[in-house]
Scaffold this motif. Structure first.
Motif, PDB file in Angstrom:
ATOM      1  N   TRP A   1       0.838  -1.206   0.000  1.00 49.20           N
ATOM      2  CA  TRP A   1       0.000   0.000   0.000  1.00 49.20           C
ATOM      3  C   TRP A   1       0.871   1.254   0.000  1.00 49.20           C
ATOM      4  O   TRP A   1       0.640   2.180  -0.779  1.00 49.20           O
TER       5      TRP A   1
ATOM      6  N   GLU B   1       4.010   1.490  -0.906  1.00 49.19           N
ATOM      7  CA  GLU B   1       4.764   1.555  -2.152  1.00 49.19           C
ATOM      8  C   GLU B   1       3.903   2.155  -3.257  1.00 49.19           C
ATOM      9  O   GLU B   1       4.382   2.929  -4.074  1.00 49.19           O
ATOM     10  N   GLY B   2       2.624   1.819  -3.262  1.00 51.57           N
ATOM     11  CA  GLY B   2       1.713   2.396  -4.248  1.00 51.57           C
ATOM     12  C   GLY B   2       1.490   3.879  -4.030  1.00 51.57           C
ATOM     13  O   GLY B   2       1.296   4.639  -4.984  1.00 51.57           O
ATOM     14  N   LYS B   3       1.508   4.313  -2.770  1.00 51.36           N
ATOM     15  CA  LYS B   3       1.324   5.737  -2.471  1.00 51.36           C
ATOM     16  C   LYS B   3       2.578   6.541  -2.777  1.00 51.36           C
ATOM     17  O   LYS B   3       2.497   7.643  -3.302  1.00 51.36           O
TER      18      LYS B   3
ATOM     19  N   PHE C   1       5.489   5.551  -4.688  1.00 54.03           N
ATOM     20  CA  PHE C   1       5.940   5.423  -6.068  1.00 54.03           C
ATOM     21  C   PHE C   1       4.716   5.196  -6.942  1.00 54.03           C
ATOM     22  O   PHE C   1       4.424   4.078  -7.321  1.00 54.03           O
ATOM     23  N   LYS C   2       4.015   6.241  -7.267  1.00 53.63           N
ATOM     24  CA  LYS C   2       2.815   6.084  -8.091  1.00 53.63           C
ATOM     25  C   LYS C   2       3.239   5.497  -9.419  1.00 53.63           C
ATOM     26  O   LYS C   2       3.888   6.146 -10.223  1.00 53.63           O
ATOM     27  N   ASP C   3       2.879   4.251  -9.627  1.00 53.97           N
ATOM     28  CA  ASP C   3       3.339   3.504 -10.787  1.00 53.97           C
ATOM     29  C   ASP C   3       2.597   3.972 -12.021  1.00 53.97           C
ATOM     30  O   ASP C   3       1.426   3.670 -12.217  1.00 53.97           O
ATOM     31  N   GLU C   4       3.288   4.721 -12.863  1.00 53.11           N
ATOM     32  CA  GLU C   4       2.677   5.289 -14.065  1.00 53.11           C
ATOM     33  C   GLU C   4       2.358   4.213 -15.095  1.00 53.11           C
ATOM     34  O   GLU C   4       1.464   4.372 -15.908  1.00 53.11           O
TER      35      GLU C   4
ATOM     36  N   VAL D   1      -1.156   2.986 -14.725  1.00 53.28           N
ATOM     37  CA  VAL D   1      -2.164   3.957 -15.144  1.00 53.28           C
ATOM     38  C   VAL D   1      -2.264   3.978 -16.663  1.00 53.28           C
ATOM     39  O   VAL D   1      -3.354   4.007 -17.225  1.00 53.28           O
TER      40      VAL D   1
END
Length: 82
Positions: free
Chosen positions: A50, A52-54, A56-59, A62
């Motif tokens: 959770w 890591e997702g916040k 390093f917003k994985d582009e 998206v």
């Protein structure tokens, strides 16, 4: 393997090691430390993913989502068709 997978693996290994080390430093003696360690590792893994997702917003995730193209409105036909 992409960079997000490698980063998540390293973070999971590091936080897992710290969790095991922290549980073994608790002065209370457990009869079976695995009954406490397994839920702690699951919780730490969930928090790590959770966070890591916040952070390093994985582009790539998206951009991988395909958005449907907008449909053009067809001109309405007035009257009866023959």
């Amino acid at each position: 393997m992409n960079s997000g997978t490698i980063r998540r693996l390293i973070l999971t290994l590091a936080t897992g090691y710290l969790t095991v080390f922290g549980v073994r430093q608790i002065p209370y003696g457990f009869d079976n430390e695995w009954l406490f360690l397994v839920p702690a590792l699951i919780l730490v893994y969930a928090l790590t993913v959770w966070m890591e997702g916040k952070v390093f917003k994985d582009e790539s995730l998206v951009s991988a989502v395909v958005r449907p193209a907008k449909k053009r409105a067809e001109p309405s036909a007035k009257g009866f068709k023959s």
